[in-house]
Design an enzyme around this catalytic site. Structure first.
Site, short mmCIF file in Angstrom:
data_model
loop_
_atom_site.label_atom_id
_atom_site.label_comp_id
_atom_site.label_asym_id
_atom_site.label_seq_id
_atom_site.Cartn_x
_atom_site.Cartn_y
_atom_site.Cartn_z
N GLN A 1 -5.37 -1.98 9.58
CA GLN A 1 -5.16 -3.27 8.92
C GLN A 1 -5.81 -4.39 9.74
OE1 GLN A 1 -3.75 -3.67 5.91
NE2 GLN A 1 -3.76 -5.89 5.88
N LYS B 1 0.84 -1.21 0.00
CA LYS B 1 0.00 0.00 0.00
C LYS B 1 0.87 1.25 0.00
CE LYS B 1 -3.75 -2.57 2.06
NZ LYS B 1 -4.55 -2.99 3.21
N ASP C 1 -11.01 2.73 3.88
CA ASP C 1 -11.47 1.36 3.59
C ASP C 1 -12.97 1.29 3.37
OD1 ASP C 1 -9.57 -0.62 3.43
OD2 ASP C 1 -9.40 -0.87 5.60
N1 LIG Z 1 -8.38 -2.89 6.82
C1 LIG Z 1 -8.05 -3.75 5.88
N2 LIG Z 1 -8.23 -3.44 4.58
C2 LIG Z 1 -7.88 -4.31 3.59
O1 LIG Z 1 -8.05 -4.02 2.40
C3 LIG Z 1 -7.29 -5.56 3.96
C4 LIG Z 1 -7.14 -5.83 5.32
N3 LIG Z 1 -7.52 -4.93 6.25
N4 LIG Z 1 -6.61 -7.00 5.72
C5 LIG Z 1 -6.17 -8.00 4.79
C6 LIG Z 1 -6.85 -7.91 3.45
C7 LIG Z 1 -6.04 -8.54 2.35
N5 LIG Z 1 -5.73 -7.47 1.44
C8 LIG Z 1 -4.90 -7.60 0.32
C9 LIG Z 1 -4.53 -6.52 -0.44
C10 LIG Z 1 -3.67 -6.66 -1.51
C11 LIG Z 1 -3.16 -7.89 -1.85
C12 LIG Z 1 -2.22 -8.01 -3.00
O2 LIG Z 1 -1.90 -7.03 -3.63
N6 LIG Z 1 -1.77 -9.21 -3.33
C13 LIG Z 1 -0.85 -9.44 -4.43
C14 LIG Z 1 0.25 -10.34 -3.98
C15 LIG Z 1 1.04 -9.74 -2.85
C16 LIG Z 1 1.90 -10.76 -2.15
O3 LIG Z 1 2.49 -11.61 -2.84
O4 LIG Z 1 2.02 -10.67 -0.93
C17 LIG Z 1 -1.61 -10.08 -5.58
O5 LIG Z 1 -2.72 -10.55 -5.36
O6 LIG Z 1 -1.08 -10.09 -6.69
C18 LIG Z 1 -3.54 -8.98 -1.12
C19 LIG Z 1 -4.40 -8.83 -0.05
C20 LIG Z 1 -6.24 -6.32 1.91
N7 LIG Z 1 -6.90 -6.50 3.05
#
Ligand SMILES: Nc1nc(=O)c2c([nH]1)NC[C@@H]1CN(c3ccc(C(=O)N[C@@H](CCC(=O)O)C(=O)O)cc3)C=[N+]21
Length: 293
Positions: free
Chosen positions: A97, A53, A120
């Protein structure tokens, strides 16, 4: 037949390019949006997400402010950190988070966020506006993953009005708000919100034009569940340890082979994750634009 890939990484890059221009327009008026993140504990996945982020913000020219608390922080310390983010003028939007450490009340924390800074869209007031704004007329921040899913479908020309969407998972950040968003006027999907107690999940999914799997059960959705040509989005992730190598790898909710039946497939990684992050930056930019009006 092989499904068209719903490429979240490329789509997010395009969105970030558009946001950069809006950030420059704000900067010309002396306005600098800033994203805050509050992370409690040392979960490696959460650390990786938060780092992503901040990277996105840098790319777009948005300031980012990082607050990390140890896993043994008290609920009171977390609440104090939220109050400081509410008061910090450099933070125009922020997220707490999730998940918070075991035993900590996430809903109580979310309620303390200033709704005007809720990047969010998970504060009860903004979730309430999502429920009330049947036509999206209330101009409040939307939860990032649902918004990213709809935006990805829109940008790939996937037809939604009247179509049957089956959302698997009823969680706060994906399934529950996605059901509300997909049924909005102008989007107009017909939604089945399935979950762990759904009796015949395969039969529900067989009838779907759009399938969104957000449960965290590796390879739950099988190729013979998919209506040929359907759009399939893989949102769940599970860390699976390979018993032979002992190495952890990420596994999505969609089984291999679905790409042979589906018309569109959003992979994981490289699909909805990057879109979620792009929509987070979009929420921060929009909040700054809203405040400037
Ligand atoms: N308050 C809050 N808001 C959220 O938006 C939130 C949260 N808590 N807790 C956890 C989940 C999970 N989440 C992700 C965001 C981006 C990827 C992301 O970009 N993933 C990459 C891979 C990144 C990697 O390899 O680690 C992809 O899918 O290509 C994954 C998971 C947001 N979340």
């Amino acid at each position: 037949m092989t499904a068209v890939r719903l490429d979240g990484t490329a789509t997010a890059t395009a969105i970030k390019g558009e946001l950069k221009a809006r950030v420059e327009a704000l900067a010309a008026r002396g306005i600098r949006p800033g994203l805050g993140t509050l992370l409690v504990g040392d979960d490696p996945a959460s650390h990786a997400y938060v780092a992503g982020k901040h990277r996105d913000c840098r790319e777009v020219g948005v300031e980012s402010i990082r607050v990390d608390l140890p896993g043994d922080a008290t609920e009171e310390q977390v609440h104090e950190a939220i109050e400081r983010l509410n008061a910090d003028p450099a933070v125009t939007g922020y997220i707490v988070q999730l998940p918070l450490p075991e035993g900590m009340d996430a809903n109580a924390a979310l309620e303390l966020i200033d709704p005007a800074k809720d990047a969010d869209g998970l504060h009860p007031m903004n979730l309430g506006r999502l429920v009330l704004g049947v036509q999206g007329e209330l101009n409040s921040p939307l939860p990032c993953t649902p918004n990213g899913i709809v935006e990805m479908l829109r940008r790939h020309g996937v037809d939604l009005p009247g179509k049957h969407a089956v959302v698997i998972g009823r969680g706060l950040t994906v399934g529950r708000p996605l059901g509300l968003l997909l049924t909005r006027k102008g989007i107009d999907a017909t939604v089945t919100l399935a979950h762990s107690r759904t009796l015949d999940l395969r039969e529900e999914v067989r009838r779907a034009d759009v399938v969104v799997a957000a449960v965290g059960m590796p390879h739950l959705v099988q190729p013979d569940w998919i209506k040929p040509g359907a759009a399939v989005l893989d949102v769940g992730v599970t860390r699976v340890v390979d018993p032979e190598t002992g190495k952890a790898k990420l596994s999505g909710d969609i089984a291999p082979g679905v790409e042979e039946v589906a018309g569109f497939l959003s992979p994981n990684p490289g699909g909805v994750g990057p879109m979620t992050r792009a929509m987070l930056v979009a929420n921060v930019v929009e909040a700054a634009e809203r405040a400037a009006r």
